[in-house]
Design a protein around this motif. Structure first.
Motif, PDB file in Angstrom:
ATOM      1  N   LEU A   7      30.084  43.558  77.186  1.00 31.46           N
ATOM      2  CA  LEU A   7      28.941  43.387  76.284  1.00 31.46           C
ATOM      3  C   LEU A   7      29.279  43.855  74.866  1.00 31.46           C
ATOM      4  CD1 LEU A   7      25.978  42.788  75.641  1.00 31.46           C
ATOM      5  CD2 LEU A   7      25.344  44.942  76.752  1.00 31.46           C
ATOM      6  N   SER A   8      29.960  44.993  74.752  1.00 32.35           N
ATOM      7  CA  SER A   8      30.282  45.512  73.411  1.00 32.35           C
ATOM      8  C   SER A   8      31.210  44.553  72.649  1.00 32.35           C
ATOM      9  CB  SER A   8      30.918  46.907  73.494  1.00 32.35           C
ATOM     10  OG  SER A   8      32.069  46.871  74.314  1.00 32.35           O
ATOM     11  N   LYS A   9      32.163  43.942  73.371  1.00 32.88           N
ATOM     12  CA  LYS A   9      33.086  42.986  72.741  1.00 32.88           C
ATOM     13  C   LYS A   9      32.323  41.751  72.276  1.00 32.88           C
ATOM     14  CE  LYS A   9      37.607  40.843  73.477  1.00 32.88           C
ATOM     15  NZ  LYS A   9      37.500  39.431  73.227  1.00 32.88           N
ATOM     16  N   ARG A  10      31.404  41.277  73.111  1.00 27.31           N
ATOM     17  CA  ARG A  10      30.619  40.093  72.759  1.00 27.31           C
ATOM     18  C   ARG A  10      29.729  40.366  71.542  1.00 27.31           C
ATOM     19  NH1 ARG A  10      30.374  35.060  71.856  1.00 27.31           N
ATOM     20  NH2 ARG A  10      28.457  33.981  72.420  1.00 27.31           N
ATOM     21  N   MET A  11      29.141  41.562  71.477  1.00 21.27           N
ATOM     22  CA  MET A  11      28.304  41.913  70.325  1.00 21.27           C
ATOM     23  C   MET A  11      29.123  41.949  69.038  1.00 21.27           C
ATOM     24  SD  MET A  11      25.888  44.816  72.075  1.00 21.27           S
ATOM     25  CE  MET A  11      25.039  45.315  70.566  1.00 21.27           C
ATOM     26  N   SER A  12      30.361  42.462  69.149  1.00 18.45           N
ATOM     27  CA  SER A  12      31.257  42.489  67.989  1.00 18.45           C
ATOM     28  C   SER A  12      31.631  41.064  67.566  1.00 18.45           C
ATOM     29  CB  SER A  12      32.502  43.303  68.340  1.00 18.45           C
ATOM     30  OG  SER A  12      33.485  43.144  67.359  1.00 18.45           O
ATOM     31  N   LYS A  44      29.060  43.660  81.628  1.00 16.56           N
ATOM     32  CA  LYS A  44      29.640  42.379  81.200  1.00 16.56           C
ATOM     33  C   LYS A  44      28.554  41.316  81.085  1.00 16.56           C
ATOM     34  CE  LYS A  44      34.331  43.222  82.502  1.00 16.56           C
ATOM     35  NZ  LYS A  44      35.596  42.661  82.935  1.00 16.56           N
ATOM     36  N   VAL A  45      28.815  40.343  80.195  1.00 11.48           N
ATOM     37  CA  VAL A  45      27.863  39.244  79.994  1.00 11.48           C
ATOM     38  C   VAL A  45      28.613  37.927  79.917  1.00 11.48           C
ATOM     39  CG1 VAL A  45      26.112  40.585  78.764  1.00 11.48           C
ATOM     40  CG2 VAL A  45      27.965  39.529  77.477  1.00 11.48           C
ATOM     41  N   LEU A  46      27.888  36.840  80.153  1.00  7.43           N
ATOM     42  CA  LEU A  46      28.452  35.506  79.949  1.00  7.43           C
ATOM     43  C   LEU A  46      28.165  35.074  78.513  1.00  7.43           C
ATOM     44  CD1 LEU A  46      27.284  33.893  83.299  1.00  7.43           C
ATOM     45  CD2 LEU A  46      29.656  34.331  82.640  1.00  7.43           C
ATOM     46  N   PRO A  47      29.051  34.267  77.917  1.00  6.30           N
ATOM     47  CA  PRO A  47      28.832  33.837  76.526  1.00  6.30           C
ATOM     48  C   PRO A  47      27.497  33.113  76.320  1.00  6.30           C
ATOM     49  CG  PRO A  47      31.060  33.317  77.214  1.00  6.30           C
ATOM     50  CD  PRO A  47      30.348  33.800  78.432  1.00  6.30           C
TER      51      PRO A  47
END
Length: 248
Positions: A7-12, A44-47
């Motif tokens: 999630l943190s990577k996706r937010m970035s 974790k999240v999906l795009p």
């Protein structure tokens, strides 16, 4: 099927904040995925999933400051080393530029996690950005940054005569460093002993090493612009706030 991401990577990636800020916000319960609060670090999240942040996060982010310093010789950009002071020690009320147009008032909490977004080596002077805002740090030093940085470089040719045009062309494109080709640069003469460099990357001591490869010795190096933000009339050793209307 698309792989889930942290999630943190996706937010970035989405430009919401830096990874460090994301972890902080997740821990505080300020992040929602598809409307549900996610407070577990490492989630974790999906795009395809929708990420939203609470108003407190945006409010906290808007309080973060970015400072521009005209770094003098003898200061290091980041951590103190070999008895040299870091540039952040210049950020004090006494050293604030008298003509700073920003209405922002200085407060010691602004020094907390105020980190350099990019570096200037100890012998170089000019524009250095220190920020508390992870979005700006990512914009300036992230892997995929394409922001130009402009330098004025005083040089001395170590061979007889003048630097051949073919060597100047090499400075623009054709040199390798650390086993990789350098990205194209814009390098041109400003006057008899000064070159203007515009780069989109910033390897350690890159300009000095590039000059060395074509027989030029760097006598002085000054950064005058990062993206659309210019050093301007900011005096050496002084600082000002990045204005809300300024964008890199």
């Amino acid at each position: 099927m698309t792989e889930p991401l942290r999630l943190s990577k996706r937010m970035s990636e989405l430009g919401l904040c830096s990874r460090r800020e994301a972890d902080e916000w997740i821990a505080r319960g300020w992040v929602r995925v598809d409307g549900k609060v996610v407070s577990e670090l490492g989630s974790k999240v999906l795009p395809s999933q929708k990420i939203t942040v609470e108003r407190q996060a945006a409010a906290e982010q808007s309080k973060r400051v970015t400072v521009l310093i005209n770094k003098p010789v003898g200061y290091v950009s980041g951590q103190a080393e070999d008895g040299y002071k870091p540039a952040v020690t210049l950020v004090s009320p006494e050293n604030r530029w008298a003509d700073d147009p920003s209405p922002e008032r200085f407060h010691p909490t602004q020094l907390r996690s105020l980190v350099p977004a990019g570096r200037l080596d100890i012998d170089s002077v000019g524009l250095l950005v220190l920020t508390q805002d992870g979005r700006i740090a990512k914009q300036l030093i992230g892997e995929d940054t394409s922001i130009e940085k402009e330098y004025l470089v005083r040089v001395q040719y170590t061979k007889p005569g003048r630097l051949p045009d073919a060597e100047l062309r090499k400075l623009n494109h054709g040199l390798w460093m650390d086993g990789k080709p350098l990205l194209p640069a814009k390098v041109s003469w400003q006057n008899d002993d000064q070159l203007r460099f515009v780069l989109k990357e910033g390897k350690k001591r890159q300009i000095r090493r590039m000059c060395d490869m074509v027989g030029l010795k760097v006598i002085g190096l000054k950064r005058v612009r990062i993206g659309r933000v210019k050093l301007g009339d900011l005096p050496p050793g002084q600082w000002r706030y990045l204005r809300p209307d300024e964008q890199f």
